[in-house]
Design a protein around this motif. Structure first.
Motif, PDB file in Angstrom:
ATOM      1  N   ASP A   1      27.530 -85.623 -19.436  1.00 26.14           N
ATOM      2  CA  ASP A   1      27.745 -87.061 -18.749  1.00 26.14           C
ATOM      3  C   ASP A   1      27.881 -86.763 -17.370  1.00 26.14           C
ATOM      4  O   ASP A   1      28.661 -85.722 -16.943  1.00 26.14           O
ATOM      5  N   MET A   2      27.081 -87.165 -16.445  1.00 27.46           N
ATOM      6  CA  MET A   2      26.962 -86.630 -15.090  1.00 27.46           C
ATOM      7  C   MET A   2      27.549 -87.798 -14.161  1.00 27.46           C
ATOM      8  O   MET A   2      27.370 -88.995 -14.635  1.00 27.46           O
ATOM      9  N   PRO A   3      27.905 -87.607 -12.863  1.00 27.76           N
ATOM     10  CA  PRO A   3      27.988 -86.062 -12.392  1.00 27.76           C
ATOM     11  C   PRO A   3      29.407 -85.177 -12.792  1.00 27.76           C
ATOM     12  O   PRO A   3      29.403 -84.296 -12.170  1.00 27.76           O
ATOM     13  N   ASP A   4      30.336 -85.750 -13.599  1.00 30.57           N
ATOM     14  CA  ASP A   4      31.440 -84.916 -13.998  1.00 30.57           C
ATOM     15  C   ASP A   4      30.825 -83.923 -15.094  1.00 30.57           C
ATOM     16  O   ASP A   4      32.050 -82.864 -15.233  1.00 30.57           O
ATOM     17  N   PHE A   5      29.996 -83.762 -15.523  1.00 31.39           N
ATOM     18  CA  PHE A   5      29.494 -82.762 -16.370  1.00 31.39           C
ATOM     19  C   PHE A   5      30.264 -82.525 -17.718  1.00 31.39           C
ATOM     20  O   PHE A   5      30.719 -81.624 -18.083  1.00 31.39           O
ATOM     21  N   ASN A   6      30.484 -83.705 -18.143  1.00 33.27           N
ATOM     22  CA  ASN A   6      31.342 -83.667 -19.602  1.00 33.27           C
ATOM     23  C   ASN A   6      30.469 -83.468 -20.609  1.00 33.27           C
ATOM     24  O   ASN A   6      29.511 -84.230 -20.669  1.00 33.27           O
ATOM     25  N   ASN A   7      30.766 -82.357 -21.557  1.00 33.71           N
ATOM     26  CA  ASN A   7      29.794 -82.090 -22.514  1.00 33.71           C
ATOM     27  C   ASN A   7      30.137 -83.123 -23.701  1.00 33.71           C
ATOM     28  O   ASN A   7      31.371 -83.208 -24.175  1.00 33.71           O
ATOM     29  N   ILE A   8      29.171 -83.936 -23.992  1.00 34.18           N
ATOM     30  CA  ILE A   8      29.360 -85.247 -25.095  1.00 34.18           C
ATOM     31  C   ILE A   8      28.996 -84.646 -26.490  1.00 34.18           C
ATOM     32  O   ILE A   8      29.731 -84.784 -27.367  1.00 34.18           O
ATOM     33  N   HIS A   9      27.985 -83.676 -26.467  1.00 33.37           N
ATOM     34  CA  HIS A   9      27.637 -83.385 -27.768  1.00 33.37           C
ATOM     35  C   HIS A   9      26.542 -82.052 -27.797  1.00 33.37           C
ATOM     36  O   HIS A   9      25.940 -81.736 -26.747  1.00 33.37           O
ATOM     37  N   SER A  10      26.920 -81.168 -28.737  1.00 33.89           N
ATOM     38  CA  SER A  10      25.922 -80.037 -28.704  1.00 33.89           C
ATOM     39  C   SER A  10      25.456 -79.657 -30.053  1.00 33.89           C
ATOM     40  O   SER A  10      26.437 -79.758 -31.137  1.00 33.89           O
ATOM     41  N   LEU A  11      24.375 -79.239 -30.391  1.00 28.05           N
ATOM     42  CA  LEU A  11      23.882 -78.921 -31.616  1.00 28.05           C
ATOM     43  C   LEU A  11      22.856 -78.227 -31.851  1.00 28.05           C
ATOM     44  O   LEU A  11      21.792 -78.184 -30.892  1.00 28.05           O
ATOM     45  N   SER A  12      22.599 -77.379 -32.865  1.00 22.78           N
ATOM     46  CA  SER A  12      21.499 -76.399 -33.080  1.00 22.78           C
ATOM     47  C   SER A  12      20.759 -77.242 -34.151  1.00 22.78           C
ATOM     48  O   SER A  12      20.955 -77.129 -35.541  1.00 22.78           O
ATOM     49  N   ILE A  13      19.655 -77.261 -33.650  1.00 25.37           N
ATOM     50  CA  ILE A  13      18.412 -77.802 -34.476  1.00 25.37           C
ATOM     51  C   ILE A  13      17.406 -77.010 -35.111  1.00 25.37           C
ATOM     52  O   ILE A  13      16.491 -77.277 -35.838  1.00 25.37           O
ATOM     53  N   SER A  14      17.137 -75.755 -34.240  1.00 29.60           N
ATOM     54  CA  SER A  14      16.333 -74.873 -34.732  1.00 29.60           C
ATOM     55  C   SER A  14      16.499 -73.440 -34.351  1.00 29.60           C
ATOM     56  O   SER A  14      17.597 -73.267 -33.649  1.00 29.60           O
ATOM     57  N   GLN A  15      15.902 -72.316 -34.972  1.00 31.97           N
ATOM     58  CA  GLN A  15      16.042 -70.987 -34.578  1.00 31.97           C
ATOM     59  C   GLN A  15      15.165 -70.820 -33.330  1.00 31.97           C
ATOM     60  O   GLN A  15      15.472 -69.686 -33.146  1.00 31.97           O
TER      61      GLN A  15
END
Length: 856
Positions: free
Chosen positions: A264-278
């Protein structure tokens, strides 16, 4: 790698491919904000201008260099194109016929571009670790601004929705936020004439005088300052792609390790992270509302659409990692099974074009796939020494067949009763026979003295045919004896075979490029077709002989009969697939499966620009060249996250490091199959799964027209209650919308009466229209099923006589395919909502089963 554009309709769950191709793999493409124009650019900078709404090709254009990025301005009037280290702004073409639709507006020195919402400014990013703000039209007193501070190349830059912030993303994982510091005043623009022509260097540009006064624009009068520095903190990974949604202030970044992050910008809040591939995420995109995220992985051929709020997949598609090796149609033509060198078996829906299930139990390349006769299971053979059976109801591997000694299976066949499955060995030259019910090995048929290249069961008899590199074809009856009943001798190695649908004829393809046709009952050769010249075409870059003189690869490796048995379809190690008439023994048509010159053996003649005194440039090994190690090789390895500039070649080896070689894949067709409906055929090629079908649109026939046959006349007849005449006139006119109106204007209670007024030919045309255009895509399922039932009840005997003509069988098979699709959709929908309906109609004290039975 693709040179054509596929469109996925996420709402209707369909996909289709545009009917034209670039000459090489598509590197970049851009769609106008209004969705009218599409520009696709291949690896060499050749572009196609497409009317996306009508699927029509408007213009060819060559940028003469590889394009790094291309984007339309938000108002759709300009196109920004980056190639090399330059950025050019072109006036977007219109819909009028023009000799030169692309007109150069201005040139800049950049690598990436992002337009402002009003299309008057744009941001550019370059490899010099800076980002610059430019104006589209010259503004007195405005100097392009430079944003610096990154320690690696800037890959993306974005405007915020309120133009209060500018975001820049570095390849090293840094994200900088720039904001307003103060406002300055610019001098007023000087009056201009109607148009002023200026010349800068070799470029001649026209600056329009009717440019709107931009001196008060916030971007032109603002002094920017660095507000914050943020870092993605992904160890051992680099940012490869990024996208920003101004409406929702969402930033998405994709990394080389297959991870994506949402902020979320401009505060740079991490909403989601996911590994979808190698593997690295090649491209990311956001829909305008910021709810759906699209990811592309070029190495895996993977396309994902992710809804981050509910954390669910909207679309998840992935092709075969390596070449597609084999293909098979289901009995109703609704599904296609494919096997690849990556060891996966995939099932595709021919109606939507989507892969709906993947089986990855095999550990080596797939060599054969086939459906059972009822279509509820699929069998596959592999080089890992197993034959597996998969259940298409529960999607599981319910049976695995193995041989007593290790063997690599090269082909597969299933008998008509689904009781016996056979697979041939590549190394022991045997054919193994198993019982599907028990999984027990019944027999091992021996007799061939070379690798078995293909086996096939007769459609209506317990007869098995096998072909081998020992130049023979053998017939077996697995229920009577283990010895071959008959042997057919050939002049060359036999590579493929296929039975005619009536089992009276067998077609074989040999290494010398011939198609041989044998009478099964007598074992005599009926005729042969010389196909070497038909399939010939395409010269490899490393071949020393011309395509016309080369003897390599001029043969067919896969053959199949059409649904009526009148023609044979054949494909092989070439860019062509040929269809022959069996009766006349002549070539009817030759299909070119691809025009993508990124594949090898696509051109019949080598480009003279790539020829030197020592031969073709492709034949000259320069992998150990110092310039490559310090220059191109270094930048390429650095971009991919490797050790840049390090010479890893072995001393004394002329070819250098084999792990770094880049080889073009060769175009070829490894499998062809005709649909049981007789309206389409599919090919497993280097480019992927290709489906060719007949044009099912109504044909405009001016012979039956007169001044009274008009759309208004059809509507008037329908309004007057003369529905039979309205149907007849609409079919003479040949417009789909008019035919839909004529049929759907009939009240459901009057369908039986109207059908009795139709002639047999009109009833057949109505049934064909319902099967091809109405039933499969319409929501009025019960209405069209009522039409179908009435036609079959009233005109059943006449239509049964006409069904003896094989040309009309596609109507009934298409009707079966459409009804089967609706049946499957309704069954799955009812299963998903079973307990929800029981809850909504709950009766106190009653069980769920009693409630469901009461509902039924």
């Amino acid at each position: 790698m693709q040179c054509s554009v596929s469109v996925f309709d996420l709402v209707n769950n369909k996909s289709y491919t545009l009917p034209f191709e670039n000459l090489k793999n598509i590197a970049r493409m851009a769609l106008s904000p209004q969705g009218h124009l599409l520009v696709t650019v291949d690896e060499d900078g050749r572009a196609l201008l497409i009317n996306f709404m009508r699927n029509a090709l408007l213009h060819h254009f060559n940028f003469k260099e590889a394009v790094q990025d291309i984007k339309f301005s938000p108002d759709g009037r300009f196109i920004a194109v980056t190639h090399g280290r330059l950025l050019q702004v072109w006036r977007a073409p219109g819909f009028n016929k023009e000799f030169a639709p692309f007109v150069l507006h201005r040139t800049y020195n950049v690598m990436h571009v992002e337009w402002s919402p009003d299309s008057q400014f744009f941001l550019t990013a370059a490899q010099d670790m800076t980002c610059r703000l430019h104006s589209l039209h010259p503004i007195p007193g405005f100097v392009p601004l430079t944003f610096s501070g990154h320690r690696d190349a800037v890959i993306s830059c974005f405007f915020s929705n309120d133009l209060q912030h500018i975001y820049t993303i570095g390849r090293d994982g840094s994200a900088f936020v720039y904001g307003h510091k103060r406002t300055v005043a610019l001098e007023a623009p000087a009056p201009a004439a109607s148009a002023e022509e200026t010349t800068t260097g070799e470029e001649r540009q026209i600056v329009p005088a009717e440019t709107s006064p931009l001196s008060t624009h916030v971007l032109a009068t603002t002094v920017w300052g660095l507000r914050a520095k943020h870092y993605f903190n992904q160890p051992q990974a680099r940012v490869i792609s990024a996208c920003f949604s101004p409406r929702s202030n969402m930033l998405v970044a994709g990394f080389t390790n297959g991870v994506f992050a949402l902020y979320d910008m401009p505060d740079f809040n991490n909403i989601h992270s996911l590994s979808i591939s190698q593997h690295r995420i090649s491209a990311v995109a956001l829909n305008p509302t910021g709810e759906w995220l699209a990811f592309g992985c070029a190495k895996l051929g993977q396309l994902l659409v992710w809804e981050w709020q509910s954390e669910t997949y909207i679309l998840k598609q992935q092709g075969h990692y390596h070449d597609m090796s084999t293909i098979a149609y289901s009995s109703n033509g609704l599904h296609i099974a494919t096997g690849g060198d990556d060891g996966k078996v995939k099932l595709w829906n021919t109606h939507s074009g989507f892969c709906f299930v993947t089986f990855s139990e095999h550990t080596a390349a797939i060599t054969g796939v086939t459906f059972s006769s009822h279509g509820h299971s699929v069998f596959s053979s592999s080089l890992d020494g197993t034959v597996r059976a998969f259940d298409l109801v529960r999607y599981r591997n319910f049976r695995t067949f193995t041989s007593p000694r290790p063997a690599q299976f090269s082909c597969l066949a299933l008998d008509r009763s689904d009781e016996i499955v056979c697979a041939a060995s590549r190394d022991t030259f045997e054919i193994f026979v198993w019982s599907v019910q028990t999984g027990r090995l019944l027999e091992a048929l021996a007799g061939h003295t070379g690798p078995v290249s293909g086996i096939a069961y007769a459609h209506h008899r317990s007869l098995l045919a096998s072909c081998s590199w020992d130049k023979t074809v053998k017939f077996w009856d697995v229920f009577e004896t283990t010895a071959a009943k008959e042997t057919l001798l050939h002049q060359s190695d036999v590579l493929a075979l296929a039975f005619r649908p009536d089992d009276q004829e067998l077609c074989t393809a040999t290494l010398d490029g011939q198609l041989c046709f044998w009478e099964v009952s007598s074992g005599s050769l009926v005729k042969s077709i010389e196909g070497r010249r038909d399939i010939a075409g395409g010269r490899s870059e490393t071949e020393r002989t011309a395509a016309a003189n080369s003897a390599a690869g001029k043969n067919f490796t896969s053959v199949c009969y059409t649904a009526d048995g009148a023609c044979v379809l054949a494909g092989g190690n070439s860019k062509y697939v040929c269809i022959y008439s069996v009766a006349q023994g002549v070539l009817l048509r030759r299909f070119q499966i691809s025009k993508n010159k990124s594949f090898d053996a696509m051109s019949d003649f080598l480009n003279s620009a790539n020829m030197t005194a020592g031969g073709s440039l492709a034949m000259i090994d320069d992998s150990d060249d110092e310039a490559d190690v310090e220059g191109l090789g270094k930048s390429r390895r650095k971009e991919e996250g490797g050790a840049g500039g390090m010479d890893v070649s072995l001393p004394g080896v002329a070819k250098g490091d084999f792990s770094s070689r880049r080889v073009k894949p060769r175009i070829r067709t490894r499998g062809v199959q005709f649909s049981p409906t007789g309206r389409s055929w599919a090919a497993a090629s280097t480019e992927g799964l290709l489906i060719f079908s007949l044009d099912e649109s109504l044909v405009f026939d001016p012979v039956d027209l007169d001044v009274d046959v008009t759309p208004d006349a059809v509507r008037q007849l329908s309004a007057d209650g003369e529905h039979a005449r309205a149907l007849s006139v609409s079919f003479r006119l040949g417009e789909v919308d008019v035919c839909h109106h004529a049929i759907e204007s009939v009240p459901a209670t009057d369908i039986a009466v109207v059908v009795t007024q139709l002639s047999a030919s009109s009833a057949e045309r109505t049934l064909a229209f319902i099967a091809s255009h109405a039933l499969e895509s319409s929501r009025h399922v019960h209405f069209y099923l009522t039409w179908t039932n009435a036609i079959l009840d009233t005109h059943g005997p006449a239509l049964k006589l006409r069904a003896s003509d094989a040309r009309n069988l596609h109507i009934y098979r298409a009707l079966q395919k459409a009804i089967s699709k609706h049946y499957d959709d309704l069954a799955s929908m009812c299963d998903e909502n079973k307990y929800a309906l029981a809850f909504l109609t709950a009766v106190p004290g009653a069980s769920a089963d009693n409630q469901l039975s009461a509902m039924v």
